[in-house]
Design a protein around this motif. Structure first.
Motif, PDB file in Angstrom:
ATOM      1  N   SER A 112       0.853  -1.404   0.054  1.00  0.00           N
ATOM      2  CA  SER A 112       0.180   0.055  -0.013  1.00  0.00           C
ATOM      3  C   SER A 112       0.628   1.341   0.049  1.00  0.00           C
ATOM      4  CB  SER A 112      -0.851  -0.074   1.231  1.00  0.00           C
ATOM      5  OG  SER A 112      -1.627   1.332   1.321  1.00  0.00           O
ATOM      6  N   ASN A 113       2.097   1.371   0.903  1.00  0.00           N
ATOM      7  CA  ASN A 113       2.994   2.328   0.799  1.00  0.00           C
ATOM      8  C   ASN A 113       3.517   2.712  -0.661  1.00  0.00           C
ATOM      9  OD1 ASN A 113       2.357   3.006   3.593  1.00  0.00           O
ATOM     10  ND2 ASN A 113       3.815   1.703   4.283  1.00  0.00           N
ATOM     11  N   LEU A 114       3.819   1.700  -1.084  1.00  0.00           N
ATOM     12  CA  LEU A 114       4.465   1.711  -2.221  1.00  0.00           C
ATOM     13  C   LEU A 114       3.573   2.197  -3.660  1.00  0.00           C
ATOM     14  CD1 LEU A 114       6.762  -1.485  -2.522  1.00  0.00           C
ATOM     15  CD2 LEU A 114       7.529   0.904  -1.752  1.00  0.00           C
ATOM     16  N   ALA A 115       2.165   1.686  -3.040  1.00  0.00           N
ATOM     17  CA  ALA A 115       1.416   2.264  -4.310  1.00  0.00           C
ATOM     18  C   ALA A 115       1.067   3.735  -4.251  1.00  0.00           C
ATOM     19  CB  ALA A 115       0.107   1.296  -4.108  1.00  0.00           C
ATOM     20  N   GLU A 116       0.923   3.998  -2.918  1.00  0.00           N
ATOM     21  CA  GLU A 116       0.951   5.335  -2.582  1.00  0.00           C
ATOM     22  C   GLU A 116       2.075   6.286  -3.187  1.00  0.00           C
ATOM     23  OE1 GLU A 116      -0.966   9.011  -1.072  1.00  0.00           O
ATOM     24  OE2 GLU A 116      -1.789   7.095  -1.448  1.00  0.00           O
ATOM     25  N   LEU A 117       3.272   5.788  -2.701  1.00  0.00           N
ATOM     26  CA  LEU A 117       4.460   6.609  -3.215  1.00  0.00           C
ATOM     27  C   LEU A 117       4.799   6.650  -4.986  1.00  0.00           C
ATOM     28  CD1 LEU A 117       6.884   7.806  -1.559  1.00  0.00           C
ATOM     29  CD2 LEU A 117       8.025   5.521  -2.116  1.00  0.00           C
ATOM     30  N   SER A 118       3.959   5.701  -5.287  1.00  0.00           N
ATOM     31  CA  SER A 118       4.152   5.743  -7.027  1.00  0.00           C
ATOM     32  C   SER A 118       2.800   6.432  -7.594  1.00  0.00           C
ATOM     33  CB  SER A 118       4.168   4.278  -7.462  1.00  0.00           C
ATOM     34  OG  SER A 118       5.183   3.722  -6.928  1.00  0.00           O
ATOM     35  N   LYS A 119       1.891   6.631  -6.720  1.00  0.00           N
ATOM     36  CA  LYS A 119       0.562   7.115  -7.076  1.00  0.00           C
ATOM     37  C   LYS A 119      -0.012   6.482  -8.300  1.00  0.00           C
ATOM     38  CE  LYS A 119       1.834  12.209  -6.259  1.00  0.00           C
ATOM     39  NZ  LYS A 119       2.144  13.467  -6.715  1.00  0.00           N
ATOM     40  N   ALA A 120      -0.606   5.208  -7.756  1.00  0.00           N
ATOM     41  CA  ALA A 120      -0.862   4.245  -8.569  1.00  0.00           C
ATOM     42  C   ALA A 120      -2.190   4.900  -9.438  1.00  0.00           C
ATOM     43  CB  ALA A 120      -1.194   2.916  -7.672  1.00  0.00           C
ATOM     44  N   SER A 123      -1.070   6.854 -12.220  1.00  0.00           N
ATOM     45  CA  SER A 123      -0.134   5.949 -13.111  1.00  0.00           C
ATOM     46  C   SER A 123      -1.157   5.165 -13.905  1.00  0.00           C
ATOM     47  CB  SER A 123       0.651   5.110 -12.559  1.00  0.00           C
ATOM     48  OG  SER A 123       1.865   5.829 -11.917  1.00  0.00           O
ATOM     49  N   ALA A 124      -2.458   4.656 -13.345  1.00  0.00           N
ATOM     50  CA  ALA A 124      -3.561   4.265 -14.180  1.00  0.00           C
ATOM     51  C   ALA A 124      -4.020   4.803 -15.318  1.00  0.00           C
ATOM     52  CB  ALA A 124      -4.529   3.484 -13.310  1.00  0.00           C
ATOM     53  N   LEU A 125      -4.034   6.274 -14.778  1.00  0.00           N
ATOM     54  CA  LEU A 125      -4.972   7.050 -15.941  1.00  0.00           C
ATOM     55  C   LEU A 125      -4.023   7.295 -16.887  1.00  0.00           C
ATOM     56  CD1 LEU A 125      -6.887   9.475 -16.652  1.00  0.00           C
ATOM     57  CD2 LEU A 125      -5.500  10.985 -15.355  1.00  0.00           C
ATOM     58  N   VAL A 126      -2.455   7.394 -16.634  1.00  0.00           N
ATOM     59  CA  VAL A 126      -1.406   7.503 -17.740  1.00  0.00           C
ATOM     60  C   VAL A 126      -1.293   6.286 -18.565  1.00  0.00           C
ATOM     61  CG1 VAL A 126       0.882   7.749 -18.025  1.00  0.00           C
ATOM     62  CG2 VAL A 126      -0.225   9.088 -16.234  1.00  0.00           C
ATOM     63  N   VAL A 127      -1.823   5.179 -18.382  1.00  0.00           N
ATOM     64  CA  VAL A 127      -1.721   4.037 -18.835  1.00  0.00           C
ATOM     65  C   VAL A 127      -2.772   4.027 -19.741  1.00  0.00           C
ATOM     66  CG1 VAL A 127      -2.142   1.487 -19.051  1.00  0.00           C
ATOM     67  CG2 VAL A 127      -0.551   2.536 -17.432  1.00  0.00           C
ATOM     68  N   PHE A 150       2.783  -3.320 -27.789  1.00  0.00           N
ATOM     69  CA  PHE A 150       1.490  -2.744 -26.737  1.00  0.00           C
ATOM     70  C   PHE A 150       1.981  -2.614 -25.300  1.00  0.00           C
ATOM     71  CE2 PHE A 150      -2.594  -3.247 -24.516  1.00  0.00           C
ATOM     72  CZ  PHE A 150      -3.063  -1.990 -24.879  1.00  0.00           C
ATOM     73  N   ALA A 151       2.345  -4.010 -24.686  1.00  0.00           N
ATOM     74  CA  ALA A 151       2.667  -4.270 -23.516  1.00  0.00           C
ATOM     75  C   ALA A 151       3.823  -3.248 -22.932  1.00  0.00           C
ATOM     76  CB  ALA A 151       2.876  -5.810 -23.060  1.00  0.00           C
ATOM     77  N   ALA A 152       4.623  -3.120 -23.901  1.00  0.00           N
ATOM     78  CA  ALA A 152       5.896  -2.513 -23.481  1.00  0.00           C
ATOM     79  C   ALA A 152       5.528  -0.889 -23.448  1.00  0.00           C
ATOM     80  CB  ALA A 152       7.035  -2.589 -24.569  1.00  0.00           C
ATOM     81  N   ALA A 153       4.830  -0.602 -24.332  1.00  0.00           N
ATOM     82  CA  ALA A 153       4.219   0.933 -24.290  1.00  0.00           C
ATOM     83  C   ALA A 153       3.650   1.227 -23.006  1.00  0.00           C
ATOM     84  CB  ALA A 153       3.374   1.217 -25.580  1.00  0.00           C
ATOM     85  N   SER A 154       2.605   0.365 -22.589  1.00  0.00           N
ATOM     86  CA  SER A 154       1.891   0.546 -21.466  1.00  0.00           C
ATOM     87  C   SER A 154       2.311   0.360 -20.209  1.00  0.00           C
ATOM     88  CB  SER A 154       0.647  -0.409 -21.499  1.00  0.00           C
ATOM     89  OG  SER A 154      -0.181  -0.135 -22.501  1.00  0.00           O
ATOM     90  N   LEU A 155       3.187  -0.728 -19.945  1.00  0.00           N
ATOM     91  CA  LEU A 155       3.943  -0.716 -19.101  1.00  0.00           C
ATOM     92  C   LEU A 155       5.148   0.016 -18.464  1.00  0.00           C
ATOM     93  CD1 LEU A 155       4.358  -2.466 -16.256  1.00  0.00           C
ATOM     94  CD2 LEU A 155       5.537  -4.258 -17.540  1.00  0.00           C
ATOM     95  N   GLY A 156       5.962   0.207 -19.710  1.00  0.00           N
ATOM     96  CA  GLY A 156       6.989   1.300 -19.532  1.00  0.00           C
ATOM     97  C   GLY A 156       6.467   2.653 -19.148  1.00  0.00           C
ATOM     98  N   THR A 157       5.291   3.121 -19.860  1.00  0.00           N
ATOM     99  CA  THR A 157       4.855   4.451 -19.560  1.00  0.00           C
ATOM    100  C   THR A 157       4.275   4.343 -18.038  1.00  0.00           C
ATOM    101  OG1 THR A 157       4.011   4.728 -21.629  1.00  0.00           O
ATOM    102  CG2 THR A 157       2.979   6.109 -20.203  1.00  0.00           C
TER     103      THR A 157
END
Length: 449
Positions: A112-120, A123-127, A150-157
């Motif tokens: 949960s902390n790592l997700a908060e730190l990464s603004k999950a 990031s989902a909106l960006v994907v 497609f996977a590389a573009a989405s996950l990399g972003t």
């Protein structure tokens, strides 16, 4: 049953003043520990009775001595002591349970902390915007595009966005500490160390850059890695210094759909790429200015230079929301004029943007937090709606000759994958349903007949 009833009636008469030996001695003689259980049940001590029954079955001889001792003592003393013994046993079980569950809670808390730190969520909106840009190239280009791309573009972003968000919080930790909205972030409350956060930012940033470099193309990679520096660098630096930070942040948000477009084989100078980036760029102003107004006191407390912080009456904030709302409303018309989409995108865009402008006008008339929240919430559903309408009316997706037989064979010979085929089929079905429901499309079909 007779024993239980007799003990109960006798005990109710003398439970607090008369020793048990004077009235219940024959029960102990005849039934040992089981009579104590009957007495405890009759007085309502069910938990202690259960405890006593369990102990009796394991060591009957000890309970014979224990029963004789209890005969000369008041009921209240017996109940108190047995409660203490039961609590001791329960504490042992509770300690074991706590030790077992602590590791599980620690793991979930770390995630949960790592997700908060990464603004999950961000990031989902960006994907989603990256995927939107990727799919916008249409079936012709997608016929030659592989699923790994497609996977590389989405996950990399997503990883690049996560890295930028992490570095942003590392730099702003002291300012976040002053704000109620950000006062419980992992770095602020100490649940994640600064060193760990820096390590996470480096790991996600490097991994994202490598994925983009190996799975897409140089332009997409440059945009993704450059966005980390733009967000964690220039944008974060400007936030406490100048209101221009909002415009810099809007550029950051406009890049992901362009990355999706270029990853799928499109050019950064294509009109579609410019329209996709412009949509995300302009959309962020009503979205963020409304959020900025709702938390203007908090931003001021944190020392950030925002429009709403320097706009006590809300005049500039309301004006900017309406202005950029009008700019945003012009894009469907411009898209149709450039023949990127069909005319119905302009028609539906007028309806969609008309409501958004109506909400913005209400905020202009009354600069309340409630009206600002309506602008903010409208922006949340506006974006997915306009993206779906763009795909529905995109001329690239209306090309009848989009995928020829040769292209289909090339598609099956490649490593494209079934998932991307399914996504394309889903979009085609949605378009078909949309055309069935669209009055303009129905009239056009009748004219052709």
């Amino acid at each position: 049953m007779l024993l239980f009833g007799g003990c109960r009636r006798h005990l109710l008469r003398r439970r607090n003043s008369v020793p048990l030996a004077s009235s219940l001695q024959h029960h102990f003689v005849d039934h040992n520990g089981s009579s104590i259980i009957s007495i405890l049940l009759s007085t309502g001590d069910h938990n202690i009775a259960t405890f006593f029954s369990t102990t009796t079955s394991s060591s009957n001889n000890n309970h014979n001595e224990r029963s004789k001792e209890l005969l000369t003592r008041p009921t209240t003393a017996i109940s108190t002591e047995l409660h203490e013994e039961a609590a001791t046993q329960n504490n042992k079980h509770d300690t074991t349970s706590i030790n077992t569950s602590s590791s599980t809670s620690t793991s979930s808390s770390t995630i949960s902390n790592l997700a908060e730190l990464s603004k999950a969520r961000l990031s989902a909106l960006v994907v989603s915007t990256t995927a939107f840009g990727f799919l916008s190239v249409g079936p012709t280009a997608l016929a030659y595009t592989s699923l790994p791309t497609f996977a590389a573009a989405s996950l990399g972003t997503a990883l690049c966005a996560s890295s930028a968000a992490t570095f942003n919080q590392v730099i702003e930790v002291e300012r976040d500490r002053k704000m109620k909205r950000t006062g419980n972030r992992p770095l602020v409350n100490g649940s994640v160390s600064k060193e760990m956060a820096i390590g996470l930012g480096c790991l996600t940033g490097s991994t994202g850059g490598i994925l983009l470099g190996l799975g897409t193309d140089p332009i997409t990679t440059m945009l993704g890695v450059g966005n980390i520096g733009l967000y964690a660098g220039l944008y974060t630096y400007l936030k406490p210094k100048s209101e221009i930070n909002t415009w810099v942040g809007a550029i950051v948000g406009a890049i992901p759909p362009v990355m999706g477009w270029t990853a799928a084989g499109g050019s950064i100078l294509d009109p579609e790429a410019i329209l996709l980036g412009s949509t995300l760029f302009l959309w962020q102003f009503p979205h963020f200015f409304a959020l900025n107004w709702m938390y203007r006191t908090d931003y001021k407390r944190g020392g950030f230079s925002m429009v709403a912080v320097n706009d006590p009456n809300g005049d500039r904030t309301a004006s900017l929301i309406k202005r950029y709302g009008l700019y945003l409303a012009s894009l469907p018309i411009l898209s149709t004029a450039l023949e990127v989409t069909s005319p119905m995108f302009a028609v539906e865009g007028i309806l969609l943007n008309g409501y958004a402008l109506h909400v913005a006008s209400k905020f202009d008339k009354e600069r309340s937090n409630g009206n600002a929240r309506k602008v903010f919430l409208t922006s949340l559903w506006y974006l997915p709606c306009v993206m779906m309408l763009f795909l529905l009316h995109s001329r690239r997706w209306h090309e009848e000759e989009a995928v020829t037989n040769d292209e289909k064979e090339a598609k099956h010979d490649s490593d494209r994958g079934d998932i991307l085929d399914s996504v394309q089929a889903l979009i085609t079905r949605i378009q078909g349903k949309g055309r069935d429901l669209c009055m303009h499309e129905a009239l056009a079909s009748k004219e052709l007949e």
